[in-house]
Write an enzyme that holds these catalytic residues in place. Sequence first.
Site, PDB file in Angstrom:
ATOM      1  N   GLY A  40     -29.720 -35.551   1.865  1.00  0.00           N
ATOM      2  CA  GLY A  40     -28.624 -35.368   0.913  1.00  0.00           C
ATOM      3  C   GLY A  40     -28.969 -35.977  -0.437  1.00  0.00           C
ATOM      4  CG  HIS A  41     -29.352 -40.227  -0.879  1.00  0.00           C
ATOM      5  ND1 HIS A  41     -29.399 -40.751   0.392  1.00  0.00           N
ATOM      6  CD2 HIS A  41     -28.251 -40.753  -1.462  1.00  0.00           C
ATOM      7  CE1 HIS A  41     -28.375 -41.564   0.568  1.00  0.00           C
ATOM      8  NE2 HIS A  41     -27.649 -41.580  -0.530  1.00  0.00           N
ATOM      9  CD  GLN A 157     -18.918 -42.402  -5.077  1.00  0.00           C
ATOM     10  OE1 GLN A 157     -18.888 -43.491  -4.526  1.00  0.00           O
ATOM     11  NE2 GLN A 157     -19.997 -41.635  -5.042  1.00  0.00           N
ATOM     12  CB  SER A 189     -23.388 -40.579   6.125  1.00  0.00           C
ATOM     13  OG  SER A 189     -23.032 -41.937   5.913  1.00  0.00           O
TER      14      SER A 189
END
Length: 287
Positions: A40-41, A157, A189
């Site tokens: 994901g990052h 966020q 995550s």
Amino acid sequence: DLVQMRIFRQAEELQRFALETRRAGKRIALVPTMGFLHAGHASLIDIARGRADVVIVSIFVNPTQFGPGEDLDKYPRDFEHDRLVCAEHGADVIFAPEPGAMYAPDASTWVEETMLSRPLCGARRPGHFRGVTTVVTKLFHLALPDVAVFGRKDAQQLLVIKRMVRDLNFPIEIVAAPLVRGADGLALSSRNRYLSDEEHQQALVLSRALRAAKPALEEAGLEGAPAVVSAVRHEIEAAGGRVDYVELLDVETLENPTAETKEALFALAAYFGSTRLIDNELIQVKK
């Protein structure tokens, strides 16, 4: 290339570099992370790479966004792995400060968004978003980015940061990156590594329930929403999860949807064992 990638530990070093980079007429993209990078990052870094000349990835487990008794001390860290991910995906700079380099011992200034940060995780984790908006403001002042990339998995966020940028006139474009899932559907995550094999299997209920609920909610409209929300809650509990929240909120206001709502955020948070996971889906509201 590992040789060319620079690693800064001090705030002043990064700011000096960013000022020089901007004076040279180059566009900067920032990817703020807490490290323990996953696919994901990596997707955020890839998006940043396509939108700027210089990509800065910050790796900082920010103490001010953790509440008492939360997992600050055991939050996973693996800098060597993170360095390789950044290099493979073309980051130019890693900013990896210690808390002491980011916060003076007597720091007494906060940046706070007061509307979108109230429900969902904001209600469950008091002070969390104040820590997020303050550290992101600091990172923006240090990296001086033209563009910053945030993932849609942390939907609230993202909305809070966008509001802050709008309200405080930050000259920064916020790019929302798609949520990335594993092959089994679980949203990626860093906290997934806390899950036992059994808990991981139980947690698959989150994506399964969202997948089923999206067409149901889009079909049912607002009148039918409470029944779908209730069914999802029961499904998570039946799978062994402990529900923190299951809510459908207007994506503009993060309040209950009204006749004006065009798009809603269907947001979930649940514990599997002691690990709290979040997931979400955007719902087009049928008129």
